[in-house]
Design a protein around this motif. Structure first.
Motif, PDB file in Angstrom:
ATOM      1  N   ARG A  50      -1.960  -0.343  -3.618  1.00  0.00           N
ATOM      2  CA  ARG A  50      -1.918   0.830  -4.483  1.00  0.00           C
ATOM      3  C   ARG A  50      -1.964   2.109  -3.638  1.00  0.00           C
ATOM      4  O   ARG A  50      -1.253   3.078  -3.906  1.00  0.00           O
ATOM      5  CB  ARG A  50      -3.097   0.787  -5.463  1.00  0.00           C
ATOM      6  CG  ARG A  50      -3.114   1.934  -6.475  1.00  0.00           C
ATOM      7  CD  ARG A  50      -4.000   3.044  -6.008  1.00  0.00           C
ATOM      8  NE  ARG A  50      -3.967   4.167  -6.953  1.00  0.00           N
ATOM      9  CZ  ARG A  50      -4.348   5.395  -6.645  1.00  0.00           C
ATOM     10  NH1 ARG A  50      -4.774   5.680  -5.420  1.00  0.00           N
ATOM     11  NH2 ARG A  50      -4.294   6.360  -7.549  1.00  0.00           N
ATOM     12  N   ASN A 107       0.936   4.910  -3.633  1.00  0.00           N
ATOM     13  CA  ASN A 107       0.593   6.254  -4.088  1.00  0.00           C
ATOM     14  C   ASN A 107       0.933   7.303  -3.042  1.00  0.00           C
ATOM     15  O   ASN A 107       1.178   8.464  -3.372  1.00  0.00           O
ATOM     16  CB  ASN A 107      -0.903   6.315  -4.423  1.00  0.00           C
ATOM     17  CG  ASN A 107      -1.269   7.542  -5.222  1.00  0.00           C
ATOM     18  OD1 ASN A 107      -0.659   7.828  -6.242  1.00  0.00           O
ATOM     19  ND2 ASN A 107      -2.274   8.277  -4.758  1.00  0.00           N
ATOM     20  N   ILE A 127      -9.160   6.378  -4.135  1.00  0.00           N
ATOM     21  CA  ILE A 127      -7.949   6.510  -4.944  1.00  0.00           C
ATOM     22  C   ILE A 127      -7.406   7.939  -4.924  1.00  0.00           C
ATOM     23  O   ILE A 127      -6.286   8.170  -5.377  1.00  0.00           O
ATOM     24  CB  ILE A 127      -8.195   6.056  -6.408  1.00  0.00           C
ATOM     25  CG1 ILE A 127      -9.223   6.947  -7.102  1.00  0.00           C
ATOM     26  CG2 ILE A 127      -8.627   4.604  -6.458  1.00  0.00           C
ATOM     27  CD1 ILE A 127      -9.396   6.632  -8.583  1.00  0.00           C
ATOM     28  N   ARG A 128      -8.192   8.874  -4.377  1.00  0.00           N
ATOM     29  CA  ARG A 128      -7.729  10.263  -4.298  1.00  0.00           C
ATOM     30  C   ARG A 128      -7.135  10.602  -2.932  1.00  0.00           C
ATOM     31  O   ARG A 128      -6.726  11.748  -2.702  1.00  0.00           O
ATOM     32  CB  ARG A 128      -8.883  11.215  -4.618  1.00  0.00           C
ATOM     33  CG  ARG A 128      -9.370  11.122  -6.055  1.00  0.00           C
ATOM     34  CD  ARG A 128     -10.204  12.328  -6.427  1.00  0.00           C
ATOM     35  NE  ARG A 128     -11.452  12.399  -5.681  1.00  0.00           N
ATOM     36  CZ  ARG A 128     -12.627  11.958  -6.136  1.00  0.00           C
ATOM     37  NH1 ARG A 128     -12.691  11.398  -7.354  1.00  0.00           N
ATOM     38  NH2 ARG A 128     -13.711  12.063  -5.407  1.00  0.00           N
ATOM     39  N   GLU A 187     -11.509  -3.267  -9.895  1.00  0.00           N
ATOM     40  CA  GLU A 187     -10.149  -3.061 -10.390  1.00  0.00           C
ATOM     41  C   GLU A 187      -9.812  -1.581 -10.489  1.00  0.00           C
ATOM     42  O   GLU A 187      -8.640  -1.210 -10.619  1.00  0.00           O
ATOM     43  CB  GLU A 187      -9.951  -3.740 -11.747  1.00  0.00           C
ATOM     44  CG  GLU A 187     -10.716  -3.125 -12.896  1.00  0.00           C
ATOM     45  CD  GLU A 187     -10.275  -3.678 -14.257  1.00  0.00           C
ATOM     46  OE1 GLU A 187      -9.306  -4.439 -14.289  1.00  0.00           O
ATOM     47  OE2 GLU A 187     -10.920  -3.322 -15.260  1.00  0.00           O
ATOM     48  N   PHE A 188     -10.825  -0.712 -10.399  1.00  0.00           N
ATOM     49  CA  PHE A 188     -10.559   0.724 -10.440  1.00  0.00           C
ATOM     50  C   PHE A 188      -9.692   1.176  -9.272  1.00  0.00           C
ATOM     51  O   PHE A 188      -9.025   2.212  -9.350  1.00  0.00           O
ATOM     52  CB  PHE A 188     -11.868   1.521 -10.431  1.00  0.00           C
ATOM     53  CG  PHE A 188     -12.688   1.387 -11.686  1.00  0.00           C
ATOM     54  CD1 PHE A 188     -12.097   1.006 -12.879  1.00  0.00           C
ATOM     55  CD2 PHE A 188     -14.047   1.645 -11.666  1.00  0.00           C
ATOM     56  CE1 PHE A 188     -12.846   0.882 -14.040  1.00  0.00           C
ATOM     57  CE2 PHE A 188     -14.809   1.528 -12.819  1.00  0.00           C
ATOM     58  CZ  PHE A 188     -14.214   1.142 -14.008  1.00  0.00           C
ATOM     59  N   SER A 234      -6.159  -0.173 -10.930  1.00  0.00           N
ATOM     60  CA  SER A 234      -5.910  -0.337 -12.364  1.00  0.00           C
ATOM     61  C   SER A 234      -4.708   0.468 -12.847  1.00  0.00           C
ATOM     62  O   SER A 234      -4.061   0.092 -13.830  1.00  0.00           O
ATOM     63  CB  SER A 234      -7.154   0.054 -13.172  1.00  0.00           C
ATOM     64  OG  SER A 234      -7.555   1.382 -12.891  1.00  0.00           O
ATOM     65  N   ASP A 235      -4.376   1.563 -12.167  1.00  0.00           N
ATOM     66  CA  ASP A 235      -3.233   2.370 -12.613  1.00  0.00           C
ATOM     67  C   ASP A 235      -1.890   1.747 -12.240  1.00  0.00           C
ATOM     68  O   ASP A 235      -0.842   2.222 -12.693  1.00  0.00           O
ATOM     69  CB  ASP A 235      -3.333   3.804 -12.080  1.00  0.00           C
ATOM     70  CG  ASP A 235      -3.424   3.874 -10.570  1.00  0.00           C
ATOM     71  OD1 ASP A 235      -3.727   2.838  -9.944  1.00  0.00           O
ATOM     72  OD2 ASP A 235      -3.204   4.967 -10.006  1.00  0.00           O
ATOM     73  N   ILE A 236      -1.904   0.692 -11.426  1.00  0.00           N
ATOM     74  CA  ILE A 236      -0.663  -0.044 -11.152  1.00  0.00           C
ATOM     75  C   ILE A 236      -0.887  -1.539 -11.470  1.00  0.00           C
ATOM     76  O   ILE A 236      -0.384  -2.414 -10.776  1.00  0.00           O
ATOM     77  CB  ILE A 236      -0.187   0.134  -9.698  1.00  0.00           C
ATOM     78  CG1 ILE A 236      -1.224  -0.399  -8.694  1.00  0.00           C
ATOM     79  CG2 ILE A 236       0.169   1.581  -9.408  1.00  0.00           C
ATOM     80  CD1 ILE A 236      -0.652  -0.637  -7.317  1.00  0.00           C
ATOM     81  N   GLU A 237      -1.618  -1.781 -12.528  1.00  0.00           N
ATOM     82  CA  GLU A 237      -1.991  -3.153 -12.886  1.00  0.00           C
ATOM     83  C   GLU A 237      -0.776  -4.069 -13.016  1.00  0.00           C
ATOM     84  O   GLU A 237      -0.790  -5.206 -12.543  1.00  0.00           O
ATOM     85  CB  GLU A 237      -2.786  -3.159 -14.193  1.00  0.00           C
ATOM     86  CG  GLU A 237      -3.168  -4.551 -14.666  1.00  0.00           C
ATOM     87  CD  GLU A 237      -3.964  -4.545 -15.953  1.00  0.00           C
ATOM     88  OE1 GLU A 237      -3.944  -5.571 -16.671  1.00  0.00           O
ATOM     89  OE2 GLU A 237      -4.611  -3.513 -16.256  1.00  0.00           O
TER      90      GLU A 237
END
Length: 293
Positions: free
Chosen positions: A23, A27, A106-107, A123-124, A127-130
């Motif tokens: 992820r 990103n 994630i930032r 999963e955080f 999770s935005d690309i689950e």
């Protein structure tokens, strides 16, 4: 720019590492390189091995081999020391400290080639690309007849995956009362499911067979997949089950998370060990819709 991550631990930990750094690479539009050697070369206790070859990993991901030389060990320590002095967003060598979900990961907006090392057990982190992660972590099914027959039995019943993990006495055995946990979990499953069939997975199947709470239930003990090389086959069978009773283990965490049954019941222990040898239930680890007892 590129991101390099070290793989280590068992199959469950490898999956968490992959999902998080995949992820991060997507990103930041970076190339992703996974070191699949140095993290296992230093594992003298469990002797884990690379396991992601059993999944439909993206062709965009590159695998590299790195030796644990004395000089590289010294450089690692120097890099960790230097980066701990830098503001987080300017670090090029990130090491995980603690188990709780760290939102800074994630930032990250990658300004440099980045090396990242940690378990990232939430999963955080992805999770935005689950959908992408589920697609790339689809398990390549085993081809032997016994696993095929077992899968048919699972798919044709109200199947419940039960993972029972036994620890050494010196670890965190007493952090989770297995009998009480299973009793409460079975009560929930049996109150919501008609004629459930329990499929028992364990790192010590002989010890699991002796648990009195299993003796009068419809149980099938899965013990034909041996060692790390066959761990993916057990994980595949778990993921086919409709419902899940997991242990404090990343292995059964992924068995439940990869399952396709949207209406499935997932029960997890919610514990943190006092000695912090093995923690479970820390911030971000367990999805909100899972039942925690």
């Amino acid at each position: 720019m590129k991101i390099t991550a070290k793989l280590f631990g068992g199959i469950g930990n490898q999956l968490f590492i992959y999902a998080a750094v995949r992820r991060l690479a997507l990103n930041n539009n970076c190339s992703l390189f996974l070191d699949i050697s140095s993290g296992f070369a230093s594992d003298q206790v469990y002797k884990r091995t690379f396991q992601l070859n059993h999944f439909k990993i993206s062709n965009e991901v590159s695998f590299i081999y790195t030796k644990n030389t004395f000089i590289k060990k010294i450089l690692r320590r120097i890099n960790i020391f230097i980066n701990n002095l830098l503001p987080f967003n300017f670090r090029y060598y990130i090491i995980q400290y603690g188990n709780d979900f760290d939102p800074r990961i994630i930032r990250i907006k990658n300004l440099f080639n980045l090396f990242i090392e940690g378990y990232w057990q939430s999963e955080f982190y992805f999770s935005d690309i689950e959908k992408i992660i589920r697609s790339e972590l689809e398990i390549i099914p085993p081809t032997d007849n016994l696993n095929k027959l077992t899968s048919e039995l699972i798919l044709s019943s109200e199947s419940v995956s039960v993972h029972i993990r036994f620890f050494n006495v010196d670890d965190v055995q007493n952090s989770l009362n297995i009998i009480d946990y299973l009793k409460n979990s079975f009560n929930i499953i049996e109150s919501k499911c008609y004629n459930p069939k329990f499929f028992i997975f364990s790192n010590d199947l002989d010890q699991a067979r002796e648990l009195s709470i299993l003796k009068f239930r419809n149980c099938t003990f899965i013990g034909h997949n041996y060692g790390d090389d066959q761990a993916y086959a057990d994980l595949w069978l778990m993921s086919l089950c409709k419902h899940h009773i997991i242990s404090n283990s990343t292995f059964s965490w992924w068995g439940a998370w990869l399952a396709n049954n949207q209406d499935g019941i997932i029960i997890s222990p919610n514990i943190v060990s006092k000695d912090n040898i093995v923690s479970w239930g820390f911030d971000g680890n367990l999805p909100s819709h899972w039942i925690k007892i």
